[in-house]
Each structure stands twice: as structure tokens, then as C-alpha cells.
Design a protein around this motif. Structure first.
Motif, short mmCIF file in Angstrom:
data_model
loop_
_atom_site.label_atom_id
_atom_site.label_comp_id
_atom_site.label_asym_id
_atom_site.label_seq_id
_atom_site.Cartn_x
_atom_site.Cartn_y
_atom_site.Cartn_z
N GLY A 100 0.83 6.25 12.33
CA GLY A 100 1.82 5.89 11.33
C GLY A 100 3.16 5.48 11.92
N ARG A 145 5.58 -1.64 5.01
CA ARG A 145 4.18 -1.22 5.12
C ARG A 145 3.25 -2.44 5.07
NH1 ARG A 145 1.78 3.78 3.24
NH2 ARG A 145 -0.43 3.71 3.75
N ASN A 166 -7.40 4.80 10.07
CA ASN A 166 -6.96 4.14 8.83
C ASN A 166 -5.58 4.60 8.39
OD1 ASN A 166 -9.37 2.60 8.48
ND2 ASN A 166 -10.39 4.45 7.73
N GLY A 167 -4.73 4.86 9.36
CA GLY A 167 -3.38 5.32 9.07
C GLY A 167 -2.44 4.18 8.74
N PRO A 168 -1.25 4.51 8.24
CA PRO A 168 -0.28 3.49 7.84
C PRO A 168 0.13 2.61 9.03
CG PRO A 168 0.36 5.65 7.03
CD PRO A 168 -0.75 5.87 8.00
N SER A 169 0.35 1.33 8.75
CA SER A 169 0.88 0.40 9.74
C SER A 169 2.08 -0.31 9.12
CB SER A 169 -0.18 -0.61 10.17
OG SER A 169 -0.73 -1.28 9.06
N ASP A 206 0.71 10.59 3.75
CA ASP A 206 1.03 9.30 3.13
C ASP A 206 2.49 8.98 3.38
OD1 ASP A 206 0.34 7.03 1.40
OD2 ASP A 206 1.84 7.94 0.08
N ASN A 223 -3.19 -0.10 5.95
CA ASN A 223 -3.67 1.05 6.73
C ASN A 223 -4.43 0.53 7.94
OD1 ASN A 223 -2.72 3.10 4.87
ND2 ASN A 223 -4.36 2.43 3.51
N ASN A 224 -3.70 -0.06 8.86
CA ASN A 224 -4.31 -0.69 10.02
C ASN A 224 -4.10 0.09 11.31
OD1 ASN A 224 -5.24 -3.17 8.63
ND2 ASN A 224 -3.05 -3.49 8.32
N ASN A 241 0.78 -1.23 0.00
CA ASN A 241 0.00 0.00 0.00
C ASN A 241 0.81 1.29 0.00
OD1 ASN A 241 -1.93 2.13 0.78
ND2 ASN A 241 -3.32 0.42 1.16
#
Length: 229
Positions: free
Chosen positions: A149, A110, A118-121, A90, A113-114, A71
């Protein structure tokens, strides 16, 4: 340097088409070159992906990883940017850095989005010198699932820094030390709390000093901190 190879076409749904692409990235790390195999549709890449590391100047695979949802978005030149961590924005699909301050490069990949909102994980792997490979770090990975993030790293002070929020009016910055045999230890919190309901904003500072927490709280009029509200 990034070289891109088209390695196939994969249909998604009835009308959209995602192209399976391979990116060879040679300037993201001082030690490794990276190949990323992932499907891309227009300016977005995601879904299952394979990440392959090579030691610079060698063709033998050093280590291989998988992501269920790499992602990331491609800029106009369609060359993925790595290592970027814009606040609330992002973030890159892959990052290198010394995340545990042991003098060796680690890697964060990455995983969709977890995170909150719904941010980056990220799945974080740290280099293990005795095993000569990267090993998964649950506690470092958890930081990205629980905060906004990818965390930031302060190498000079050897601190890991996270950011979180609750709605519009509660923001927290936390700092962690990495201690031998103990792992991550929270050592500082800076909190801005405007959800008190009394038209005041509490600025709270907590610091762990010689094993004991010291806290200071200062109150400010809400209109001074949030003049537009």
C-alpha cells in the motif's frame, strides 16, 4: 467538509446499479479543494474517476487528474475519508502530503489494487514549483506497486517508509531518503525472517552509514517470536 451531488445513474451488468456521484471535499488539504467524480455501488466506489483540484476560495480549475480505478469504500455516512493509511487495511482514495520534503503539498491518487496481495496502489504526483503544477513521480508510484500500500512519511527525519512481506513469516521495513539529483536512496532495512527452516527467527538490521552498509543479525527461537505457531 464534503458535499455530495448525484450526477447520474449507470447500469452495471443485469442486476447491479452503480450511481455516478460527485464529492466536493474541502478539508483534505490546506491549499486545495477537491472534486471527485466516480461511480459508486452500495458502499464501494471505483472504476474510472476524475479528480479536480481548486485552489481554496477559487472556482477556476487548478489541475485535473484521471484514475482508471480509484477504488475506495464509503463509511456509513457515505462521505469518503481521505488521507488514511491503516497497515494492511483499506486505504483512502486520495492523499495529500509532502512526499519529497520540499515544503509543498503533493498528491497520491488511488489506482486500484495493483500492489502485492491485491493491495492498494497509487499514482503519486509531486508539486513542481517552477511549472506551478503537479508532475507524475514514477519512483514514488513504484513504491506503492512493490510494497504493502501507500508508503508512510516521517517528516522529522525526512524518510519515506515502506512495508513488505513474503507469506506469514517474512516482513521487511525499508526507509528511503530523498536526495537532490539522485531521488530515492535506500538507507535502512529491518527484516524479520522466520523462513530459515531451522526453528529460528533472524532479525536483520542494515543501515547505510557514510556510504557503507552496516549489518547486524540476531537469532531468536521461533517459539519466542511466534508463540502461537
Amino acid at each position: 467538509m464534503i458535499l455530495k451531488l448525484m450526477i447520474g445513474i449507470m447500469c452495471v451488468g443485469l442486476f447491479s446499479i452503480a450511481q455516478a456521484e460527485s464529492f466536493l471535499i474541502t478539508d483534505a488539504s490546506q491549499i486545495y479543494d477537491v472534486r471527485i467524480d466516480v461511480a459508486c455501488e452500495e458502499d464501494k466506489c471505483g472504476g474510472e474517476a476524475k479528480i479536480v483540484l481548486y485552489q481554496k476560495g477559487k472556482t477556476k480549475v487548478f489541475q485535473q487528474f484521471a484514475s482508471e480505478d480509484l477504488n475506495f469504500y464509503l463509511p456509513e455516512d457515505r462521505q469518503p475519508t481521505l488521507g488514511e493509511t491503516p497497515m494492511y487495511g483499506d486505504q483512502s482514495g486520495l492523499m495529500f502530503g509532502d512526499f519529497n520534503f520540499d515544503g509543498t503539498e503533493d498528491i497520491a491518487i488511488r489506482s486500484g489494487n495493483n500492489g502485492p496481495y491485491n493491495g492498494p496502489s497509487y499514482e503519486v504526483y509531486v508539486y513542481h514549483k517552477n511549472r506551478n503544477k503537479f508532475v507524475f513521480s514514477q519512483e514514488l508510484s513504484d513504491l506503492t506497486y512493490e510494497n504493502l500500500g501507500m508508503f508512510q512519511v516521517d517528516p522529522k527525519r525526512q524518510r519515506i517508509i515502506t512495508f513488505s512481506k513474503g507469506g506469514c513469516c517474512y516482513h521487511a521495513k525499508r526507509e528511503y531518503a530523498v536526495l537532490p539529483q539522485k531521488g530515492l536512496v535506500l538507507v535502512s532495512e529491518s527484516i524479520e525472517d522466520a523462513m530459515r527452516g531451522d526453528d529460528q527467527v533472524a532479525i536483520i538490521q542494515r543501515d547505510l552509514i557514510r556510504g557503507r552498509w552496516k549489518e547486524t543479525v540476531k537469532l531468536y527461537p521461533l517459539k519466542d517470536i511466534y508463540p502461537d505457531n
